[in-house]
Design an enzyme around this catalytic site. Structure first.
Site, PDB file in Angstrom:
ATOM      1  NE  ARG A 125      -4.061  -1.998   1.979  1.00 22.47           N
ATOM      2  CZ  ARG A 125      -4.070  -2.910   2.936  1.00 22.47           C
ATOM      3  NH1 ARG A 125      -3.259  -2.789   3.980  1.00 22.47           N
ATOM      4  NH2 ARG A 125      -4.887  -3.930   2.878  1.00 22.47           N
ATOM      5  CE  LYS A 147      -1.381  14.161 -13.544  1.00 23.90           C
ATOM      6  NZ  LYS A 147      -1.766  14.791 -14.824  1.00 23.90           N
ATOM      7  CD  GLU A 189       5.623  17.055 -21.728  1.00 23.74           C
ATOM      8  OE1 GLU A 189       5.090  18.035 -21.168  1.00 23.74           O
ATOM      9  OE2 GLU A 189       5.007  15.996 -21.966  1.00 23.74           O
ATOM     10  CE  LYS A 231       4.484  17.772 -13.133  1.00 26.88           C
ATOM     11  NZ  LYS A 231       4.528  16.621 -13.981  1.00 26.88           N
ATOM     12  CD  GLU A 241      -4.771  16.619 -14.004  1.00 33.48           C
ATOM     13  OE1 GLU A 241      -3.604  16.198 -14.001  1.00 33.48           O
ATOM     14  OE2 GLU A 241      -5.574  16.447 -14.926  1.00 33.48           O
ATOM     15  NE  ARG A 245      -0.091  17.067 -11.594  1.00 35.58           N
ATOM     16  CZ  ARG A 245       0.637  16.189 -10.922  1.00 35.58           C
ATOM     17  NH1 ARG A 245       0.482  16.090  -9.617  1.00 35.58           N
ATOM     18  NH2 ARG A 245       1.527  15.438 -11.520  1.00 35.58           N
ATOM     19  CG  ASN A 249      -2.841  16.998 -18.392  1.00 34.86           C
ATOM     20  OD1 ASN A 249      -1.834  16.321 -18.418  1.00 34.86           O
ATOM     21  ND2 ASN A 249      -3.707  16.946 -17.397  1.00 34.86           N
ATOM     22  CG  HIS A 252      -0.222  16.059 -22.084  1.00 33.51           C
ATOM     23  ND1 HIS A 252       0.414  17.247 -22.339  1.00 33.51           N
ATOM     24  CD2 HIS A 252       0.706  15.270 -21.482  1.00 33.51           C
ATOM     25  CE1 HIS A 252       1.666  17.181 -21.902  1.00 33.51           C
ATOM     26  NE2 HIS A 252       1.866  16.004 -21.387  1.00 33.51           N
ATOM     27  CG  HIS A 256      -2.223  11.063 -23.449  1.00 34.23           C
ATOM     28  ND1 HIS A 256      -2.700  11.283 -22.181  1.00 34.23           N
ATOM     29  CD2 HIS A 256      -0.883  11.183 -23.358  1.00 34.23           C
ATOM     30  CE1 HIS A 256      -1.688  11.537 -21.374  1.00 34.23           C
ATOM     31  NE2 HIS A 256      -0.574  11.484 -22.063  1.00 34.23           N
ATOM     32  CG  HIS A 274       4.597  11.739 -23.821  1.00 32.30           C
ATOM     33  ND1 HIS A 274       3.218  11.681 -23.873  1.00 32.30           N
ATOM     34  CD2 HIS A 274       4.893  12.675 -22.879  1.00 32.30           C
ATOM     35  CE1 HIS A 274       2.707  12.530 -22.998  1.00 32.30           C
ATOM     36  NE2 HIS A 274       3.700  13.153 -22.388  1.00 32.30           N
TER      37      HIS A 274
HETATM   38  N1  GLY Z   1       2.302  15.672 -16.925  1.00 31.26           N
HETATM   39  C1  GLY Z   1       1.307  16.470 -16.352  1.00 31.26           C
HETATM   40  C2  GLY Z   1       1.223  16.381 -14.868  1.00 31.26           C
HETATM   41  O1  GLY Z   1       2.105  15.841 -14.241  1.00 31.26           O
HETATM   42  O2  GLY Z   1       0.275  16.853 -14.299  1.00 31.26           O
END
Ligand code: GLY
Length: 369
Positions: A125, A147, A189, A231, A241, A245, A249, A252, A256, A274
């Site tokens: 956990r 993430k 990025e 960041k 998020e 946050r 994206n 993205h 994606h 990516h």
């Molecule tokens: N890659 C976007 C984030 O970490 O929120």
């Protein structure tokens, strides 16, 4: 610590430090400082492990001879970010006899980082994870913020957890061995931060493209530190998020969809990686913003020209169908109640989340390529 190393602090409920500088992977004391217990699982990939795994292991053991270190080396490439390899990481932790004070170290790019982080989030956990990013993309984005995820055939990063690292140690000397295409993917990025919230950084990136593309140490260190500051500021305020946050994206959702639709590739194939998919995605988001009257074509063109200057793609690869991409976008994690929620912008440095985007508008942008 070497004189040119710098740190960025991530505050919030689970504070940690991002260390940035050349030669950090050889600093055993720095690496071992974040290991609470005796068990360390080093998770890496077949491109990175031959270069750095032995050095990291001996540096750790020099600082902490009592450590029990296990290794898991996966085939390089996004195709390894699977539930099956997640299972391999869990099996490796069990074989090591890892207890709750164990530490999983991710040595590599975003794939190693996401997979190692997810294994750390799930083993007993939750155990510690230390990110040792060796790609620019991982240094400026995926290693920071907690993430973690694996991909499934239906979509990227659809299975995962928020699990902040205990530390991020970015050895910028590793960028000297990074293939140029991977460097450019990371720069996509970096450009994203300028596009989202920092017009001055965007201008700096316009001026510094030759130095950054040439892998200039000073310019890269500055780009990494600025990206990490952005960041860190955002994830400290919104780790899960629930709000701002999502701005990280930009590009993205489109990106994606492209990655999923083309299939997750191994290194060296023709699929967009990516960072490249995000570059195309940012242009599509800018075009959609212009179509919705939020921004002008001049904004789109500035972004497009900057990405082209960094030798990044700006159009959807041939052969991908607009309807199929839209279907992929419907599974995006930002969507609410079956409606598309996208990060769009009002021009350089002014990104925002837009709910209830009409699918017909998205389709029009996708169809224009
Ligand atoms: N890659 C976007 C984030 O970490 O929120």
């Amino acid at each position: 610590m070497t004189p040119s190393a710098r740190t960025v602090a991530v505050s919030g409920d689970t504070p940690y430090t991002i260390h940035i500088g050349p030669g950090l992977l050889g600093q055993g004391e720095l690496l071992a400082r974040h290991v609470r217990g005796r068990h360390v699982l080093l998770l890496s990939d077949s491109s990175v492990a031959p270069l750095y795994l032995a050095g990291v292991t001996s540096a750790l053991l020099a600082a902490r001879p009592d450590l029990l270190i296990g290794e898991l080396v996966l085939p390089a490439g996004e195709a390894s970010k699977t539930l099956a390899h997640f299972g391999d990481a869990i099996t490796a932790l069990a074989a090591l006899g890892a207890t709750r004070d164990a530490c999983v170290m991710a040595l590599g790019g975003g794939v190693a980082g996401d997979l190692a982080g997810f294994a750390a989030a799930c083993w007993m956990r939750g155990v510690d994870c230390v990110q040792l990013p060796t790609s620019l993309l991982a240094m400026v984005d995926s290693s920071v913020g907690g993430k973690t995820a694996v991909d499934i055939p239906e979509g990227k990063n659809l299975v995962g957890a928020f699990h902040p690292p205990r530390a991020v140690i970015a050895d910028t000397a590793a960028l000297r061995t990074l293939p140029p295409r991977e460097l450019r993917a990371g720069l996509a990025e970096v450009i994203k931060y300028g596009a989202i919230r920092d017009p001055l950084f965007f201008q700096w990136l316009q001026a510094e493209h030759a130095a950054l593309l040439a892998g200039d140490d000073t310019a890269l260190a500055q780009a990494i530190a600025r990206s990490c500051e952005h960041k860190a500021e955002i994830v400290a305020r919104d780790p899960l998020e629930k709000g701002e946050r999502a701005l990280l994206n930009l590009g993205h959702t489109f990106g994606h969809a492209i990655e999923t639709e083309q299939g997750y590739g191994a290194p060296g194939n023709d699929n967009l990686n990516h960072g490249e998919a995000v570059a195309v995605g940012m242009v599509l988001a800018a075009r959609l913003s212009a179509q919705l009257g939020m921004s002008g074509d001049a904004d789109t063109n500035q972004l497009r020209e900057l990405l082209l200057r960094y030798e990044l793609p700006v159009a959807i690869p041939a052969g991908l169908q607009p309807e199929a991409l839209l279907a992929r976008m419907r599974l995006d994690k930002k969507n609410v109640a079956g409606r598309l929620r996208l990060v769009l912008w009002r021009g350089i440095g002014r990104a925002e989340v837009v709910a209830d985007v009409d699918e017909a508008d998205v389709l029009r942008v996708l169809a224009a390529g």
